[in-house]
Design a protein around this motif. Structure first.
Motif, PDB file in Angstrom:
ATOM      1  N   GLN A  44       9.205 -17.487 -13.553  1.00 31.15           N
ATOM      2  CA  GLN A  44      10.056 -16.918 -12.509  1.00 31.15           C
ATOM      3  C   GLN A  44      11.196 -16.067 -13.045  1.00 31.15           C
ATOM      4  O   GLN A  44      11.444 -14.976 -12.534  1.00 31.15           O
ATOM      5  CB  GLN A  44      10.577 -18.011 -11.566  1.00 31.15           C
ATOM      6  CG  GLN A  44       9.500 -18.586 -10.664  1.00 31.15           C
ATOM      7  CD  GLN A  44       8.731 -17.515  -9.917  1.00 31.15           C
ATOM      8  OE1 GLN A  44       9.304 -16.610  -9.323  1.00 31.15           O
ATOM      9  NE2 GLN A  44       7.404 -17.607  -9.957  1.00 31.15           N
ATOM     10  N   GLN A  48      11.469 -12.112 -12.160  1.00 29.86           N
ATOM     11  CA  GLN A  48      12.658 -11.569 -11.484  1.00 29.86           C
ATOM     12  C   GLN A  48      13.282 -10.457 -12.316  1.00 29.86           C
ATOM     13  O   GLN A  48      13.704  -9.428 -11.781  1.00 29.86           O
ATOM     14  CB  GLN A  48      13.682 -12.665 -11.209  1.00 29.86           C
ATOM     15  CG  GLN A  48      14.844 -12.188 -10.361  1.00 29.86           C
ATOM     16  CD  GLN A  48      14.386 -11.634  -9.011  1.00 29.86           C
ATOM     17  OE1 GLN A  48      13.571 -12.234  -8.321  1.00 29.86           O
ATOM     18  NE2 GLN A  48      14.920 -10.481  -8.636  1.00 29.86           N
ATOM     19  N   ALA A  49      13.312 -10.623 -13.646  1.00 28.70           N
ATOM     20  CA  ALA A  49      13.866  -9.583 -14.518  1.00 28.70           C
ATOM     21  C   ALA A  49      13.044  -8.306 -14.400  1.00 28.70           C
ATOM     22  O   ALA A  49      13.592  -7.201 -14.368  1.00 28.70           O
ATOM     23  CB  ALA A  49      13.888 -10.069 -15.968  1.00 28.70           C
ATOM     24  N   ARG A  51      11.306  -7.386 -11.752  1.00 33.07           N
ATOM     25  CA  ARG A  51      11.573  -6.817 -10.417  1.00 33.07           C
ATOM     26  C   ARG A  51      12.909  -6.068 -10.396  1.00 33.07           C
ATOM     27  O   ARG A  51      13.066  -5.096  -9.666  1.00 33.07           O
ATOM     28  CB  ARG A  51      11.586  -7.921  -9.366  1.00 33.07           C
ATOM     29  CG  ARG A  51      10.235  -8.448  -9.028  1.00 33.07           C
ATOM     30  CD  ARG A  51      10.317  -9.441  -7.859  1.00 33.07           C
ATOM     31  NE  ARG A  51       9.100 -10.198  -7.808  1.00 33.07           N
ATOM     32  CZ  ARG A  51       8.971 -11.484  -8.130  1.00 33.07           C
ATOM     33  NH1 ARG A  51      10.034 -12.182  -8.500  1.00 33.07           N
ATOM     34  NH2 ARG A  51       7.810 -12.087  -8.072  1.00 33.07           N
ATOM     35  N   ASP A  52      13.876  -6.541 -11.186  1.00 33.87           N
ATOM     36  CA  ASP A  52      15.206  -5.936 -11.210  1.00 33.87           C
ATOM     37  C   ASP A  52      15.258  -4.654 -12.036  1.00 33.87           C
ATOM     38  O   ASP A  52      16.224  -3.894 -11.928  1.00 33.87           O
ATOM     39  CB  ASP A  52      16.236  -6.918 -11.762  1.00 33.87           C
ATOM     40  CG  ASP A  52      16.450  -8.111 -10.833  1.00 33.87           C
ATOM     41  OD1 ASP A  52      16.093  -8.014  -9.643  1.00 33.87           O
ATOM     42  OD2 ASP A  52      16.967  -9.142 -11.311  1.00 33.87           O
ATOM     43  N   MET A  53      14.239  -4.418 -12.865  1.00 35.55           N
ATOM     44  CA  MET A  53      14.227  -3.219 -13.705  1.00 35.55           C
ATOM     45  C   MET A  53      13.923  -1.981 -12.865  1.00 35.55           C
ATOM     46  O   MET A  53      13.133  -2.053 -11.922  1.00 35.55           O
ATOM     47  CB  MET A  53      13.158  -3.346 -14.798  1.00 35.55           C
ATOM     48  CG  MET A  53      13.463  -4.398 -15.843  1.00 35.55           C
ATOM     49  SD  MET A  53      12.100  -4.630 -17.001  1.00 35.55           S
ATOM     50  CE  MET A  53      11.994  -3.007 -17.729  1.00 35.55           C
ATOM     51  N   PRO A  54      14.524  -0.850 -13.205  1.00 31.06           N
ATOM     52  CA  PRO A  54      14.175   0.381 -12.481  1.00 31.06           C
ATOM     53  C   PRO A  54      12.754   0.810 -12.830  1.00 31.06           C
ATOM     54  O   PRO A  54      12.233   0.465 -13.901  1.00 31.06           O
ATOM     55  CB  PRO A  54      15.202   1.394 -12.989  1.00 31.06           C
ATOM     56  CG  PRO A  54      15.624   0.869 -14.320  1.00 31.06           C
ATOM     57  CD  PRO A  54      15.516  -0.626 -14.238  1.00 31.06           C
ATOM     58  N   GLU A  55      12.106   1.533 -11.923  1.00 27.00           N
ATOM     59  CA  GLU A  55      10.746   2.005 -12.177  1.00 27.00           C
ATOM     60  C   GLU A  55      10.713   2.964 -13.352  1.00 27.00           C
ATOM     61  O   GLU A  55       9.766   2.991 -14.109  1.00 27.00           O
ATOM     62  CB  GLU A  55      10.188   2.712 -10.936  1.00 27.00           C
ATOM     63  CG  GLU A  55       9.257   1.826 -10.164  1.00 27.00           C
ATOM     64  CD  GLU A  55       8.593   2.576  -9.046  1.00 27.00           C
ATOM     65  OE1 GLU A  55       7.733   3.431  -9.327  1.00 27.00           O
ATOM     66  OE2 GLU A  55       8.944   2.290  -7.904  1.00 27.00           O
ATOM     67  N   ASP A  57      12.941   4.430 -16.672  1.00 22.29           N
ATOM     68  CA  ASP A  57      14.088   4.261 -17.560  1.00 22.29           C
ATOM     69  C   ASP A  57      14.636   5.662 -17.846  1.00 22.29           C
ATOM     70  O   ASP A  57      14.256   6.312 -18.813  1.00 22.29           O
ATOM     71  CB  ASP A  57      13.655   3.553 -18.841  1.00 22.29           C
ATOM     72  CG  ASP A  57      14.817   3.241 -19.757  1.00 22.29           C
ATOM     73  OD1 ASP A  57      15.919   3.791 -19.555  1.00 22.29           O
ATOM     74  OD2 ASP A  57      14.616   2.441 -20.691  1.00 22.29           O
TER      75      ASP A  57
END
Length: 92
Positions: A44, A48-49, A51-55, A57
């Protein structure tokens, strides 16, 4: 809809489609088994990490773009063309 496709050299290419295939709405996926509590607790935070990353960079894109412009990053257009042909299955 995003579709990731692996290439022979191990890179993944993402494609974006405007809509899902016509028969996708009719297809019903079988229910996935519930993850074990340990697996869920371990994965998990990583999920979650991600999901939090931008598509994209953008900082890395800018660094690579600048390095290419300055000639600090080698670029072989023939190799790129060959990889594109191989990916699209038009090897000759």
């Amino acid at each position: 809809m995003r579709i990731s496709t692996p290439t022979p050299d191990g890179m993944a290419v993402q494609r974006v489609a405007e809509a899902a295939p016509a028969d996708a709405a009719e297809a019903v996926a079988p229910a996935a088994p519930a993850p074990s509590p340990l697996q869920s607790a371990v994965l998990q935070p990583a999920l979650q990490a991600m999901r939090d990353m931008p598509e994209i960079d953008q900082e890395k894109v800018d660094l690579l773009r600048n390095a290419l412009a300055k000639g600090e990053l080698p670029f072989d257009p023939g190799k790129l063309a060959g990889l594109i042909q191989r990916f699209h299955g038009s090897e000759q």
